[in-house]
Design an enzyme around this catalytic site. Structure first.
Site, PDB file in Angstrom:
ATOM      1  N   THR A 107      14.248  -4.315  -1.780  1.00 30.57           N
ATOM      2  CA  THR A 107      12.828  -4.163  -2.109  1.00 30.57           C
ATOM      3  C   THR A 107      11.945  -5.023  -1.202  1.00 30.57           C
ATOM      4  O   THR A 107      10.811  -5.319  -1.544  1.00 30.57           O
ATOM      5  CB  THR A 107      12.576  -4.585  -3.568  1.00 30.57           C
ATOM      6  OG1 THR A 107      13.083  -5.919  -3.740  1.00 30.57           O
ATOM      7  CG2 THR A 107      13.251  -3.665  -4.562  1.00 30.57           C
ATOM      8  N   LYS A 128       0.612  -4.526 -10.284  1.00 28.21           N
ATOM      9  CA  LYS A 128       1.896  -3.880 -10.018  1.00 28.21           C
ATOM     10  C   LYS A 128       2.982  -4.407 -10.950  1.00 28.21           C
ATOM     11  O   LYS A 128       3.106  -5.607 -11.143  1.00 28.21           O
ATOM     12  CB  LYS A 128       2.327  -4.158  -8.569  1.00 28.21           C
ATOM     13  CG  LYS A 128       1.355  -3.633  -7.542  1.00 28.21           C
ATOM     14  CD  LYS A 128       1.716  -4.082  -6.135  1.00 28.21           C
ATOM     15  CE  LYS A 128       1.570  -5.553  -5.928  1.00 28.21           C
ATOM     16  NZ  LYS A 128       1.649  -5.966  -4.509  1.00 28.21           N
ATOM     17  N   GLY A 175       9.296  -5.941   1.111  1.00 31.11           N
ATOM     18  CA  GLY A 175       8.100  -5.295   1.664  1.00 31.11           C
ATOM     19  C   GLY A 175       7.496  -4.205   0.797  1.00 31.11           C
ATOM     20  O   GLY A 175       6.647  -3.435   1.260  1.00 31.11           O
ATOM     21  N   THR A 176       7.893  -4.146  -0.472  1.00 33.17           N
ATOM     22  CA  THR A 176       7.320  -3.091  -1.340  1.00 33.17           C
ATOM     23  C   THR A 176       5.801  -3.254  -1.493  1.00 33.17           C
ATOM     24  O   THR A 176       5.059  -2.276  -1.449  1.00 33.17           O
ATOM     25  CB  THR A 176       7.965  -3.101  -2.754  1.00 33.17           C
ATOM     26  OG1 THR A 176       7.995  -4.445  -3.221  1.00 33.17           O
ATOM     27  CG2 THR A 176       9.350  -2.518  -2.750  1.00 33.17           C
ATOM     28  N   GLY A 177       5.364  -4.507  -1.665  1.00 27.35           N
ATOM     29  CA  GLY A 177       3.926  -4.746  -1.875  1.00 27.35           C
ATOM     30  C   GLY A 177       3.114  -4.418  -0.635  1.00 27.35           C
ATOM     31  O   GLY A 177       2.046  -3.791  -0.712  1.00 27.35           O
ATOM     32  N   CYS A 178       3.627  -4.824   0.546  1.00 27.73           N
ATOM     33  CA  CYS A 178       2.938  -4.556   1.821  1.00 27.73           C
ATOM     34  C   CYS A 178       2.822  -3.043   2.015  1.00 27.73           C
ATOM     35  O   CYS A 178       1.772  -2.521   2.422  1.00 27.73           O
ATOM     36  CB  CYS A 178       3.718  -5.140   2.994  1.00 27.73           C
ATOM     37  SG  CYS A 178       4.044  -6.902   2.841  1.00 27.73           S
TER      38      CYS A 178
HETATM   39  N1  LIG Z   1      12.919  -1.461  -8.388  1.00 29.40           N
HETATM   40  C1  LIG Z   1      11.795  -0.740  -8.356  1.00 29.40           C
HETATM   41  N2  LIG Z   1      11.781   0.536  -8.811  1.00 29.40           N
HETATM   42  C2  LIG Z   1      10.671   1.296  -8.746  1.00 29.40           C
HETATM   43  N3  LIG Z   1       9.511   0.873  -8.236  1.00 29.40           N
HETATM   44  C3  LIG Z   1       9.446  -0.388  -7.775  1.00 29.40           C
HETATM   45  C4  LIG Z   1      10.578  -1.275  -7.797  1.00 29.40           C
HETATM   46  N4  LIG Z   1      10.218  -2.474  -7.253  1.00 29.40           N
HETATM   47  C5  LIG Z   1       8.920  -2.342  -6.903  1.00 29.40           C
HETATM   48  N5  LIG Z   1       8.448  -1.101  -7.224  1.00 29.40           N
HETATM   49  C6  LIG Z   1       7.093  -0.599  -6.978  1.00 29.40           C
HETATM   50  O1  LIG Z   1       6.703  -1.060  -5.693  1.00 29.40           O
HETATM   51  C7  LIG Z   1       5.323  -1.385  -5.668  1.00 29.40           C
HETATM   52  C8  LIG Z   1       5.147  -2.841  -5.262  1.00 29.40           C
HETATM   53  O2  LIG Z   1       5.370  -3.629  -6.403  1.00 29.40           O
HETATM   54  P1  LIG Z   1       5.941  -5.092  -6.443  1.00 29.40           P
HETATM   55  O3  LIG Z   1       5.681  -5.586  -7.814  1.00 29.40           O
HETATM   56  O4  LIG Z   1       7.359  -5.086  -5.936  1.00 29.40           O
HETATM   57  O5  LIG Z   1       5.029  -5.781  -5.357  1.00 29.40           O
HETATM   58  P2  LIG Z   1       5.164  -7.171  -4.645  1.00 29.40           P
HETATM   59  O6  LIG Z   1       5.900  -8.144  -5.506  1.00 29.40           O
HETATM   60  O7  LIG Z   1       3.814  -7.531  -4.190  1.00 29.40           O
HETATM   61  O8  LIG Z   1       6.048  -6.835  -3.398  1.00 29.40           O
HETATM   62  P3  LIG Z   1       6.741  -7.879  -2.371  1.00 29.40           P
HETATM   63  O9  LIG Z   1       8.115  -8.102  -2.948  1.00 29.40           O
HETATM   64  O10 LIG Z   1       6.746  -7.109  -1.108  1.00 29.40           O
HETATM   65  O11 LIG Z   1       5.885  -9.117  -2.336  1.00 29.40           O
HETATM   66  C9  LIG Z   1       4.805  -1.056  -7.079  1.00 29.40           C
HETATM   67  O12 LIG Z   1       4.311   0.265  -7.102  1.00 29.40           O
HETATM   68  C10 LIG Z   1       6.060  -1.186  -7.932  1.00 29.40           C
HETATM   69  O13 LIG Z   1       5.973  -0.481  -9.147  1.00 29.40           O
HETATM   70  C1  LIG Z   2       4.711 -11.703   6.785  1.00 33.77           C
HETATM   71  C2  LIG Z   2       4.965 -11.346   5.362  1.00 33.77           C
HETATM   72  N1  LIG Z   2       3.952 -10.825   4.628  1.00 33.77           N
HETATM   73  C3  LIG Z   2       4.157 -10.486   3.339  1.00 33.77           C
HETATM   74  C4  LIG Z   2       5.398 -10.667   2.755  1.00 33.77           C
HETATM   75  C5  LIG Z   2       5.597 -10.315   1.285  1.00 33.77           C
HETATM   76  O1  LIG Z   2       6.515  -9.335   1.101  1.00 33.77           O
HETATM   77  C6  LIG Z   2       6.438 -11.195   3.556  1.00 33.77           C
HETATM   78  N2  LIG Z   2       7.678 -11.409   3.046  1.00 33.77           N
HETATM   79  N3  LIG Z   2       6.192 -11.533   4.847  1.00 33.77           N
END
Ligand SMILES: Nc1ncnc2c1ncn2[C@@H]1O[C@H](COP(=O)(O)OP(=O)(O)OP(=O)(O)O)[C@@H](O)[C@H]1O
Ligand SMILES: Cc1ncc(CO)c(N)n1
Length: 265
Positions: free
Chosen positions: A210, A179, A212-215
């Site tokens: 942003t 990602k 929880g984007t990854g979850c």
């Molecule tokens: N500012 C943004 N604009 C557009 N897409 C985004 C943005 N931030 C994250 N994404 C998208 O959101 C999804 C999750 O990516 P990200 O790299 O944020 O994951 P993460 O770091 O695991 O998330 P978390 O912050 O929840 O741990 C991907 O598809 C990424 O491209």
């Molecule tokens: C419980 C939990 N899982 C995953 C993440 C990552 O976004 C978070 N901040 N909290």
């Protein structure tokens, strides 16, 4: 007589986020919005909000074991996602149960630290994550920092992302979605499968909320796989979901706020 209704099912194995933006809560909201029935096995409780994590209590391994037995012996999930798995003992339980029940469509989000910097995976559990969980995955979804830790490579460019994803694909035998959300130039994600690299292009959305984007992305992929979509379609639709959830512009809390899961309704 009530008409019969059938839904596909997804299990999330993850930590609880008291503010509802990430973890189990984000997963269940995404799964519901995807039209799938959600179940959860909780690995840890976090006291957390949009500004950070103030406390973590992990679930006892026996209790995680019991949750997984309860789920798999009754409503067998069509897909499973893992998020915060916290330590090597919990990873061992999860890996054993996924193997015992022959779980399918496994999405592993190798969560390591929260956006605020708090550790959600102990440093000494990284090898257990690599050796025991990644090889079970249909797809893993590292962000750039996680991909760096898992490959021991520095990732600065699109070319580096391809190399890291290929290394993960070859080492662990699983598909890889690397990602790019943390790049501020774009939000291009890279899917690496047996067909090689495929870019999922995205524009960087100027939304600081942003959390929880990854979850959310990994839960949307699991939901789409549960519905029978092939991996590429599942990932493309999940990317569209996260883009919409960011574009909706929800603004809650004093820090990096959560996403809007109702935007598609
Ligand atoms: N500012 C943004 N604009 C557009 N897409 C985004 C943005 N931030 C994250 N994404 C998208 O959101 C999804 C999750 O990516 P990200 O790299 O944020 O994951 P993460 O770091 O695991 O998330 P978390 O912050 O929840 O741990 C991907 O598809 C990424 O491209
Ligand atoms: C419980 C939990 N899982 C995953 C993440 C990552 O976004 C978070 N901040 N909290």
């Amino acid at each position: 007589m009530v008409k019969k209704c059938e839904l596909k099912t997804v299990l999330t194995i993850a930590g609880s986020d008291s503010s509802g933006g990430a973890g189990i809560q984000a997963d269940l909201k995404t799964i519901l919005a995807s039209g799938v029935y959600g179940m959860s096995a909780i690995t840890a409780l976090t006291a957390q909000n949009t500004t950070g994590v103030t406390a973590v209590v992990r679930t006892a391994p026996e209790m995680l074991n019991a949750q997984l037995d309860s789920i798999f012996t009754d409503i067998f999930p069509d897909a499973v996602k893992t998020g915060m798995v916290f330590d090597s003992e919990l990873i061992e339980v999860i890996a054993a149960k996924l193997k015992q029940y022959q779980a399918k469509n496994i999405v592993i989000d190798p969560v390591m630290v929260a956006t605020s910097g708090a550790r959600l995976l102990n440093e000494d559990a990284i090898s257990a994550l690599k050796e025991q969980l990644l090889p079970l995955a249909t797809v893993i979804t590292p962000n750039l920092m996680e991909a760096e830790v898992l490959t021991d490579m520095e990732i600065k460019s699109h070319e580096d992302m391809i190399q890291a994803a290929q290394k993960l694909y070859e080492t662990y035998g699983c598909n890889v979605l690397c990602k790019g959300g943390h790049r501020h130039l774009d939000a291009d994600d890279l899917l690496y499968t047996a067909d090689g690299p495929l870019w999922l292009k995205g524009e960087h959305i100027a939304n600081p909320n942003t959390h929880g984007t990854g979850c959310t992305l990994s839960s949307a992929i699991a939901s789409n796989l549960a519905k029978g979509q092939d991996l590429t379609t599942a990932v493309k639709k999940a990317k569209a979901y996260i883009t919409g959830a960011l574009q909706a512009g929800l603004n809650l809390g004093h820090g990096a706020g959560p996403l809007h899961h109702g935007w598609a309704i």
